[in-house]
Design an enzyme around this catalytic site. Structure first.
Site, short mmCIF file in Angstrom:
data_model
loop_
_atom_site.label_atom_id
_atom_site.label_comp_id
_atom_site.label_asym_id
_atom_site.label_seq_id
_atom_site.Cartn_x
_atom_site.Cartn_y
_atom_site.Cartn_z
N GLU A 130 2.41 -8.64 -3.43
CA GLU A 130 2.82 -7.22 -3.42
C GLU A 130 2.36 -6.53 -2.14
O GLU A 130 3.03 -5.63 -1.64
CB GLU A 130 2.30 -6.52 -4.69
CG GLU A 130 3.11 -6.96 -5.90
CD GLU A 130 2.32 -7.14 -7.18
OE1 GLU A 130 1.24 -6.53 -7.32
OE2 GLU A 130 2.79 -7.91 -8.05
N GLY A 189 5.34 -11.42 -12.60
CA GLY A 189 5.85 -10.32 -13.41
C GLY A 189 7.24 -10.56 -13.97
O GLY A 189 7.88 -9.65 -14.47
N ASN A 235 -6.04 -9.63 -12.31
CA ASN A 235 -5.63 -8.67 -11.28
C ASN A 235 -4.94 -7.52 -12.00
O ASN A 235 -3.81 -7.66 -12.45
CB ASN A 235 -4.68 -9.34 -10.28
CG ASN A 235 -4.14 -8.35 -9.27
OD1 ASN A 235 -4.59 -7.21 -9.20
ND2 ASN A 235 -3.18 -8.79 -8.47
N HIS A 253 -2.02 -10.64 -1.29
CA HIS A 253 -1.21 -10.69 -2.52
C HIS A 253 0.26 -10.43 -2.17
O HIS A 253 0.55 -9.65 -1.27
CB HIS A 253 -1.71 -9.66 -3.53
CG HIS A 253 -1.07 -9.82 -4.87
ND1 HIS A 253 0.17 -9.30 -5.16
CD2 HIS A 253 -1.47 -10.51 -5.97
CE1 HIS A 253 0.49 -9.64 -6.38
NE2 HIS A 253 -0.48 -10.37 -6.91
N SER A 286 3.02 -15.08 -14.16
CA SER A 286 3.36 -15.14 -15.59
C SER A 286 2.47 -16.10 -16.38
O SER A 286 2.94 -16.79 -17.29
CB SER A 286 4.84 -15.47 -15.78
OG SER A 286 5.64 -14.45 -15.19
N GLY A 339 -0.04 -9.24 -15.77
CA GLY A 339 0.32 -8.60 -17.04
C GLY A 339 -0.53 -9.01 -18.23
O GLY A 339 -0.98 -8.15 -19.00
N GLU A 381 0.75 -18.21 -5.76
CA GLU A 381 1.52 -17.34 -6.65
C GLU A 381 2.97 -17.30 -6.16
O GLU A 381 3.30 -16.51 -5.27
CB GLU A 381 0.95 -15.91 -6.62
CG GLU A 381 -0.49 -15.82 -7.09
CD GLU A 381 -0.81 -14.42 -7.60
OE1 GLU A 381 -1.23 -14.33 -8.77
OE2 GLU A 381 -0.64 -13.43 -6.88
N LYS A 393 -3.92 -4.75 -10.83
CA LYS A 393 -2.94 -4.01 -10.01
C LYS A 393 -3.16 -2.50 -10.20
O LYS A 393 -4.30 -2.08 -10.32
CB LYS A 393 -1.51 -4.46 -10.38
CG LYS A 393 -1.40 -6.00 -10.31
CD LYS A 393 0.00 -6.52 -10.42
CE LYS A 393 -0.04 -8.05 -10.34
NZ LYS A 393 1.29 -8.64 -10.30
P1 13P Z 1 1.80 -11.63 -13.62
O1 13P Z 1 0.75 -12.42 -14.34
O2 13P Z 1 2.06 -10.28 -14.23
O3 13P Z 1 3.03 -12.43 -13.37
O4 13P Z 1 1.18 -11.30 -12.15
C1 13P Z 1 0.64 -12.32 -11.40
C2 13P Z 1 -0.08 -11.75 -10.25
O5 13P Z 1 0.50 -11.18 -9.35
C3 13P Z 1 -1.55 -11.87 -10.23
O6 13P Z 1 -2.07 -11.53 -8.99
#
Ligand code: 13P
Length: 259
Positions: A102, A178, A13, A100, A218, A240, A172, A15
């Site tokens: 976010e 993150g 992802n 998601h 993560s 990330g 998640e 983002k």
């Molecule tokens: P990270 O891997 O940066 O923690 O993000 C996870 C995520 O939100 C994947 O959709």
């Protein structure tokens, strides 16, 4: 115990990262690194603006396929800034990430809206990757499983078992996204096992056994093998660590322990 035949999914992802030029360059490099990989599906969710470049880079192979990071449930209309399933399918998009954290927490998307999006995606022939997960305070208050159940209830509302079996759930935990803090194997398996049990109650056991449950939060080259060894972890949704080809290639090449 039922034999586990779920094909693992390793999903990126991106983002709000990468222009179309950067996406094209990434995918050229990645494809060169993961050539021999088998028995898993690799999914990339770029920004909408990078879908065309990504699609042209991915032509002629079927290991890596495209996802969208979001979509609206209406087919078309006066919905400024939104995108429809058909617009995504024009670029060969096969999957769509919905709900998601976010989207839920920054953009205020609620369970009901996410449920409508899931149904619209299925109706259009896209595979929803339904994201669920508790915040830190929900976990600390002992409400994790209750929160997950509410999100599952809304996400699968009105979805029949035929459609459900093709769906993907991504657990998640919000506190792990993150932050560099990954759920421990015990925490991840507890949540994934609970999701599987919920699915078994809602649908038949064989349907629940087919649904892939991804872990996100993560995930990195250094922890992916341990997470993938868990019986109900069927893949990873990576933020990330999916932004550099070397790191995502290692995640794609994880030990899955499945044949
Ligand atoms: P990270 O891997 O940066 O923690 O993000 C996870 C995520 O939100 C994947 O959709």
């Amino acid at each position: 115990m039922t034999e586990n035949t779920r094909t693992p999914i390793l999903a990126a992802n991106w983002k709000m990262y990468k222009t179309s030029a950067e996406a094209g360059e990434f995918l050229r490099t990645l494809l060169g690194m993961i050539g021999g990989v088998e028995q898993r599906q690799v999914v990339i969710a770029p920004a909408f603006t990078a879908l065309a470049a990504a699609a042209s880079e991915l032509e002629g192979q079927d290991l890596v396929t495209l996802a969208a990071q979001n979509m609206y449930f209406e087919a078309e209309g006066a919905f400024t800034g939104e995108i429809s399933a058909r617009m995504l399918q024009e670029f060969g998009v096969r999957w769509v990430i919905l709900g998601h954290s976010e989207r839920r927490h920054i953009f205020g998307e609620g369970n009901k809206l996410i449920g409508r999006k899931v149904k619209a995606a299925l109706a259009a022939g896209l595979i929803p990757i339904l994201c669920i997960g508790e915040t830190l305070s929900e976990r600390e208050q002992g409400n994790t499983l209750k929160v997950l159940e509410g999100q599952l209830e809304a996400g699968f509302s009105g979805v029949d078992s035929g459609d459900a079996s093709g769906m993907v759930v991504a657990y998640e935990p919000v506190w792990a996204i993150g932050t560099g803090v990954t759920a421990t194997p015990e925490q991840a398996q507890e949540a994934h096992g609970h999701v599987r049990d919920w699915l078994k109650k809602r649908y038949a056991s064989d349907v629940a056994e087919r649904i892939r449950i991804l872990y996100g939060g993560s995930v990195k080259p250094g922890n992916v093998d341990q997470l993938m060894a868990l019986p109900d972890v069927d893949g990873a949704l990576v933020g990330g660590a999916s932004l550099e080809p070397e790191s995502f290639a290692r995640i794609v090449q994880c030990e899955t322990g499945r044949i």
